[in-house]
Design a protein around this motif. Structure first.
Motif, PDB file in Angstrom:
ATOM      1  N   SER A   1       8.230  89.380  -6.713  1.00  0.00           N
ATOM      2  CA  SER A   1       7.239  88.732  -5.869  1.00  0.00           C
ATOM      3  C   SER A   1       5.862  88.829  -6.486  1.00  0.00           C
ATOM      4  CB  SER A   1       7.234  89.413  -4.512  1.00  0.00           C
ATOM      5  OG  SER A   1       6.015  89.161  -3.868  1.00  0.00           O
TER       6      SER A   1
ATOM      7  N   LYS B   1     -16.936 106.290   6.565  1.00  0.00           N
ATOM      8  CA  LYS B   1     -17.316 106.473   7.971  1.00  0.00           C
ATOM      9  C   LYS B   1     -18.136 107.731   8.182  1.00  0.00           C
ATOM     10  CE  LYS B   1     -13.660 103.777   9.843  1.00  0.00           C
ATOM     11  NZ  LYS B   1     -12.212 103.891   9.795  1.00  0.00           N
TER      12      LYS B   1
ATOM     13  N   LEU C   1       3.286  88.709  -4.800  1.00  0.00           N
ATOM     14  CA  LEU C   1       2.454  89.473  -3.870  1.00  0.00           C
ATOM     15  C   LEU C   1       2.556  90.962  -4.137  1.00  0.00           C
ATOM     16  CD1 LEU C   1       3.400  87.536  -0.658  1.00  0.00           C
ATOM     17  CD2 LEU C   1       1.301  87.380  -1.969  1.00  0.00           C
TER      18      LEU C   1
ATOM     19  N   ASP D   1       3.512  98.201   4.543  1.00  0.00           N
ATOM     20  CA  ASP D   1       2.575  97.073   4.515  1.00  0.00           C
ATOM     21  C   ASP D   1       1.502  97.152   5.595  1.00  0.00           C
ATOM     22  OD1 ASP D   1       4.407  96.575   6.422  1.00  0.00           O
ATOM     23  OD2 ASP D   1       5.138  94.682   5.588  1.00  0.00           O
TER      24      ASP D   1
ATOM     25  N   ARG E   1      -9.865 109.412   9.953  1.00  0.00           N
ATOM     26  CA  ARG E   1     -10.485 108.621  11.010  1.00  0.00           C
ATOM     27  C   ARG E   1     -11.028 109.550  12.097  1.00  0.00           C
ATOM     28  NH1 ARG E   1      -5.041 106.851  11.462  1.00  0.00           N
ATOM     29  NH2 ARG E   1      -5.806 104.777  10.970  1.00  0.00           N
ATOM     30  N   TYR E   2     -11.885 108.960  12.905  1.00  0.00           N
ATOM     31  CA  TYR E   2     -12.368 109.702  14.072  1.00  0.00           C
ATOM     32  C   TYR E   2     -11.352 109.619  15.192  1.00  0.00           C
ATOM     33  CZ  TYR E   2     -17.029 110.582  12.340  1.00  0.00           C
ATOM     34  OH  TYR E   2     -18.086 111.059  11.630  1.00  0.00           O
ATOM     35  N   LEU E   3     -11.138 110.727  15.838  1.00  0.00           N
ATOM     36  CA  LEU E   3     -10.287 110.734  17.020  1.00  0.00           C
ATOM     37  C   LEU E   3     -11.122 111.280  18.170  1.00  0.00           C
ATOM     38  CD1 LEU E   3      -6.951 112.093  15.549  1.00  0.00           C
ATOM     39  CD2 LEU E   3      -7.583 109.725  16.025  1.00  0.00           C
ATOM     40  N   ILE E   4     -10.624 111.079  19.361  1.00  0.00           N
ATOM     41  CA  ILE E   4     -11.380 111.494  20.538  1.00  0.00           C
ATOM     42  C   ILE E   4     -10.702 112.694  21.168  1.00  0.00           C
ATOM     43  CG2 ILE E   4     -12.263 110.737  22.757  1.00  0.00           C
ATOM     44  CD1 ILE E   4     -11.450 107.854  21.553  1.00  0.00           C
TER      45      ILE E   4
ATOM     46  N   ARG F   1      -1.680  97.981   1.925  1.00  0.00           N
ATOM     47  CA  ARG F   1      -2.631  96.870   2.000  1.00  0.00           C
ATOM     48  C   ARG F   1      -3.626  96.929   0.853  1.00  0.00           C
ATOM     49  NH1 ARG F   1      -4.132  94.518   7.587  1.00  0.00           N
ATOM     50  NH2 ARG F   1      -2.055  94.516   8.483  1.00  0.00           N
TER      51      ARG F   1
ATOM     52  N   ALA G   1      -8.014 103.628   5.955  1.00  0.00           N
ATOM     53  CA  ALA G   1      -8.282 104.671   6.945  1.00  0.00           C
ATOM     54  C   ALA G   1      -7.096 105.620   7.083  1.00  0.00           C
ATOM     55  CB  ALA G   1      -8.589 104.031   8.295  1.00  0.00           C
TER      56      ALA G   1
ATOM     57  N   THR H   1      -3.419 101.376   5.730  1.00  0.00           N
ATOM     58  CA  THR H   1      -4.788 100.968   5.412  1.00  0.00           C
ATOM     59  C   THR H   1      -5.533 102.120   4.761  1.00  0.00           C
ATOM     60  OG1 THR H   1      -5.539 101.741   7.545  1.00  0.00           O
ATOM     61  CG2 THR H   1      -4.865  99.441   7.396  1.00  0.00           C
TER      62      THR H   1
ATOM     63  N   THR I   1     -16.009 113.146  19.653  1.00  0.00           N
ATOM     64  CA  THR I   1     -15.136 112.579  18.632  1.00  0.00           C
ATOM     65  C   THR I   1     -15.011 113.594  17.499  1.00  0.00           C
ATOM     66  OG1 THR I   1     -17.026 111.592  17.520  1.00  0.00           O
ATOM     67  CG2 THR I   1     -15.848 110.206  19.091  1.00  0.00           C
TER      68      THR I   1
END
Lengths: 704, 277
Positions: free
Chosen positions: B166, B143, B168, B78, B88-91, B122, B83, B81, B96
């Motif tokens: 449910s 992104k 949901l 749950d 995603r971007y990482l550092i 989600r 992303a 996401t 990045t």
């Protein structure tokens, strides 16, 4: 140091006081006192205590108990005596004074039927046994009580107690075995033949029936051995000696009830069935129930097949041809399934091509197969247009209502819910004690809601704003160790740190956080007579403001009122169900809340817990708006009894995963609410006029 | 770089490099293999419906092996996401870097991406699933401002258990109507016995008793149990029994306790066990 026993005159005085309502100049407690005088003091106290407890329910029962208790206590210990009393009171609850009194008078039959220390009580194991029966394949079966074990093919009747063996475990096991045997009778075709008529044809029908029952048990043992070997082992052990060699044909896997009947004819003279604790009656009801069901199912099947035809045939023929054409269009092929447990795989063919029957048709096939051992061709006629309902009706003889049932109150209990109630003195539930109806509040067409909103306008605006902030909106969390995106503010700061020789911080990401409010709240509103006037107004205003606030918040909520008078007329009033929007009908019902009778709280909590449990939510709240203690007109509900019953209902709710909370305006609440709800799960609103604003506020605190 | 930032670099798992070598054991119940192959050839996404433990995951592994494609499985939860799926971007020390999520990696490498229990994820994951699941077959990487076009080898598959009551956890129509749905049920008695015998090297009597036990618990669905015993649980019990654990103990631990916490229900299931063995 032992306390000296009470003297005869002291006892007489106590009994006079306890039994006063049923005593007269000609009916005194003196003989009872005389009998009790020789008892030891603890036993005297025991008897007096129970006389008092029973007297709360019924003085006559208490009087009868007093008459027999001294003699009984000379024979049995107090634990057994308690079981005896509970049984008598249960009987009284269910069947009235006469039957209840009989239990007191016939202690021997109580002791004989159940050695209370060893016998297994159906009640104690009812739930497990129900689950067990439910797990068995085939038609869903109900359990019920009867003096002798038998089945009508839909309900398995079992004796209330079994005390055939010296230990409780073995007696419980016998229950299981009986269930399996009765299930097997229905499942493996004992009633494919008219067994009752067959037995009646013999000179001594009772003997024939006993013998047939024995033969069937042997036959079914083989069937059971294939699916439930554990039960079959128990059965063989109960039988002890190996079966008579003459019964060997019944041990074949394919033996049917007709084999049993044939063997019955051979063995009727000169064969004595061995005594067995699992003797089962073959009941004529089984055939009646079966025929009624077959009639019903035949109609349903015809309708379902017609539906299938309709779906499978793209262009339906002219209605005239339909009947003639459908006659031979369906065909059923049966073959032994690979599982080898006697189950049969059914294949339905339409016009020679196999078709997958819908679930309801499959179920009907299985049920008919279970009743007849085959699917006769005449069952495969699809109903013509409009005939389906009529066929179903004609073939299903309605159970005649027995006018005498009126006196049992059964008609009055149509469409009601029955709930147990906790009797703290007996430390036992009274079974199906309360009759509860769910009713709608009569909506009132008034401007109450609008007037309330106008009256509280500034507060409503404020309230909505507060609740908006609570709403589970997305929030962007900064400086997170893990997340979706880079938090550049944090990164720049960290980079500067890094340049100046410090460590690079690791919380450099942002994350969207969605706080989902997965909760359902049920408001239980006191509609007792005592709320008349300004309390009722305050309650209604509270509900209006609450609804306004909750609509903003988006939580699922329902509102029910409760009231009632006596255990036979407990009432729950629907104001807003969970699946209902907050619309003009709900508003009308809120306006229409009027004070009713008393506050029997336990049963209301039990019912609303059930409603709340049907809702899927992580947190379930049961919030009570109340103005005082639980109270009812009869049964001594007022006072300790009512409080303890309510407490028990709340404990049940807790166990079911519901969180109860109470908002009260009773200034004496401190004396009993902590006992009911626990030290923190209640709150007192001192000033009734503040109630409307407080309720929403309390809800907000409760759910954040 | 200090060691504290090390976890940031450990994310990528090279799942797309893994091709299942040995054939995962799977017994077809109906025409599901042919159906899946046809869907794959037509680049249609697949939805596997069915109760837990009836073989959905095993089936997808088997199909990955059969089609010789890497399989990337994402167990949805749950907090999953978009992303997490896309990337995603990482550092790193001075810059990045973009790191692909499992879905993006599957698209790039033409793998089978299997989203297990997708309703748990989600709602925003549908944003990336939808364009990938219709004829566009593109993965928007918001992104980076890119669109990733899926090669014909790529397949999106997800599983879904319709048994949850449910509201949901219902799959939205707009999502479910993009998929070819294959329904899974517990296999028939004979087949289930065969599966238990093969998976757990159980003898025929044990396997048949376990299947009868499973049917008894499945009859209780809705009467105190949310789900009956799955094939997976039966295999667990059979494995314990094969290692010498007594029937009662093995079934209690592997089946009863796995199904319920209610003492009376546990007792009832134990009684089933006593009856079928």
């Amino acid at each position: 140091m032992t306390i000296p026993p009470l003297s005869e005159s002291e006892l007489d005085e106590r009994l006079d006081y306890l039994l006063n309502p049923v005593l007269s100049s000609r009916r005194t407690a003196a003989p009872h006192a005389r009998l009790m005088a020789p008892l030891k003091r603890p036993l005297q106290d025991f008897v007096l205590h129970w006389i008092e407890v029973i007297g709360r329910t019924n003085y006559e029962m208490a009087f009868q108990f007093a008459a027999v208790a001294p003699a009984a206590l000379a024979r049995i210990d107090t634990a057994t005596a308690e079981a005896w009393i509970i049984q008598a009171m249960d009987t009284y609850d269910r069947e009235g004074l006469y039957r209840g009194g009989q239990v007191f008078k016939q202690i021997d039959s109580f002791l004989q039927r159940a050695d209370a220390t060893q016998g297994a009580l159906f009640e104690d194991h009812a739930h497990i046994l129900e689950l067990f029966a439910c797990g068995l394949s085939g038609r869903r079966l109900k359990l019920d009580l009867a003096a002798e074990p038998y089945t009508d093919t839909e309900t398995l009747y079992l004796p209330p107690r079994i005390a055939a063996f010296p230990t409780r475990t073995e007696n419980f096991n016998l229950y299981k075995i009986l269930i399996a045997l009765l299930w097997a009778q229905a499942r493996y075709g004992t009633f494919h033949a008219d067994v009752v008529a067959a037995c009646a044809a013999y000179p001594d029908p009772a003997r024939a029936a006993a013998l047939l029952s024995h033969l069937e048990t042997l036959r079914l043992e083989t069937r059971i051995a294939a699916t439930l070997p554990g039960i079959a082992r128990d059965l063989a052990r109960l039988r002890g000696a190996p079966a008579d060699p003459r019964c060997a044909p019944l041990m074949a896997a394919a033996a049917t009830v007709h084999d049993s009947l044939a063997l019955l004819a051979d063995l009727y003279h000169g064969f004595e069935p061995p005594a067995s604790p699992c003797r089962i009656t073959l009941h004529a009801d089984a055939l009646k129930v079966r025929d009624a069901r077959l009639g019903r199912e035949r109609g349903e099947l015809a309708a379902a097949l017609a539906q299938m035809l309709h779906e499978h045939v793209a262009a339906p023929e002219a209605p005239g041809d339909n009947d003639a054409a459908t006659e031979e269009r369906f065909r059923v092929d049966m073959h032994e399934s690979a599982a080898g447990d006697g189950a049969v795989a059914i294949e339905l063919q339409l016009d020679g091509k196999p078709v997958a029957p819908p679930d309801n048709v499959t179920q009907l096939f299985e049920s008919i197969l279970q009743d007849l051992g085959q699917i006769p061709d005449e069952y495969l006629h699809a109903a013509g247009d409009g005939a389906d309902d009529a066929t179903a009706r004609d073939n299903a003889p309605q159970a005649e209502k027995d006018p005498a049932d009126v006196w049992k109150g059964i008609y009055h209990e149509d469409g009601t819910h029955l709930y147990n109630e906790w009797d703290h003195k007996r430390r036992h539930y009274r079974k199906n004690w309360c009759t509860l109806r769910e009713l709608d509040v009569h909506p009132v067409d008034s401007d109450f809601v609008d007037a309330t909103l106008t009256k509280y306008r500034p507060q409503v605006v404020q309230l909505k704003r507060t609740f908006e902030m609570l709403r589970g909106d997305d929030r962007l969390l900064k400086r997170q160790a893990s997340g979706d995106d880079i938090d550049f503010d944090a990164l720049i700061a960290a980079y500067a740190d890094l340049q100046s020789g410090m460590e690079l911080a690791d919380r450099l990401l942002t994350r969207r956080h969605k706080a989902e409010r997965d909760l359902a709240a049920l408001f239980m509103v006191d509609m007792s007579g005592s709320t008349k006037g300004w309390i009722n107004d305050a309650e209604r205003e509270s509900l209006v403001l609450l609804c306004e606030a909750l609509e903003v918040l988006g939580d699922r909520y329902a509102i029910y009122g409760f009231s009632g008078i006596t255990r036979k007329r407990c009432e729950i009033f629907r104001i807003k169900r969970f699946d209902e929007p907050y619309d003009s009908a709900v508003k009308g019902r809120i306006a229409g809340i009027t004070p009713q009778d008393y506050t029997r709280m336990g049963v209301a909590i039990r019912h609303l817990t059930r409603i709340l449990n049907a809702v899927d939510a992580r947190t379930k709240l049961l919030i009570t708006l109340s103005d005082g203690k639980p109270d009812d007109y009869s049964d001594n509900y007022r006072g300790e009894y009512g409080i303890e019953d309510t407490r028990q209902a709340l404990i049940e709710a807790h166990r079911a995963g519901v969180k109860p909370f109470c908002i009260t305006i009773d200034h004496e609440a401190r004396d009993y609410l902590p006992h009911l709800y626990g030290p923190v799960n209640w709150t007192l609103v001192n000033d009734v006029t503040r109630l409307p604003l407080k309720v929403s506020d309390i809800y907000r605190r409760l759910t954040t | 770089m200090a060691s504290r930032s090390a976890p940031l670099n450990t994310r990528p798992l090279q799942g797309e490099a893994r091709i299942i070598a040995a054939e995962p054991y799977y017994e077809p119940v109906g025409g599901e293999i042919a159906l899946f192959e046809a869907a794959y050839a037509s680049t249609l996404p697949v939805l596997l419906k069915g109760p837990t433990g009836c073989g959905k995951t095993r089936f997808i592994e088997h199909m990955a092996w059969r089609l010789k494609r890497p399989l990337i499985t994402v167990s949805c939860h749950d907090d999953l996401t978009a992303a997490d799926l896309v990337g995603r971007y990482l550092i790193t020390s001075n810059e990045t870097v973009w790191v692909d999520g499992p879905l993006a990696r599957a698209v790039r490498s033409g793998a089978i991406c299997y989203l297990d229990e997708v309703v748990e994820a989600r709602r925003d994951t549908t944003v990336v699933i939808h364009p990938l699941a219709d004829d566009r077959r593109i993965l928007p990487m918001e992104k980076r401002g890119q669109l990733l076009q899926a090669p014909p080898e790529f397949l999106l598959a997800m599983s879904y258990n319709p048994g949850y009551q449910s509201v949901l956890k219902e799959l939205k129509q707009s999502t479910r109507q993009r998929f070819v749905a294959i329904e899974f049920q517990y296999p028939g008695a004979a087949l289930e016995e065969k599966i238990i015998r093969t998976e757990a090297s159980a003898d025929a009597a044990t396997a048949s008793a376990l299947v009868r036990l499973a049917h008894m618990t499945r009859n209780l669905k809705g009467n105190g149990l949310d789900e009956g015993a799955s094939t997976r649980l039966l295999v667990h019990a059979a494995k314990l029994i094969a290692r010498g654990i007594p029937h009662a103990g093995a079934c209690h631990s592997a089946i009863a306790e796995a199904l319920s916490d209610d003492p009376e229900m546990l007792r009832a299931i134990d009684e089933f066990v006593a009856a079928v063995f």
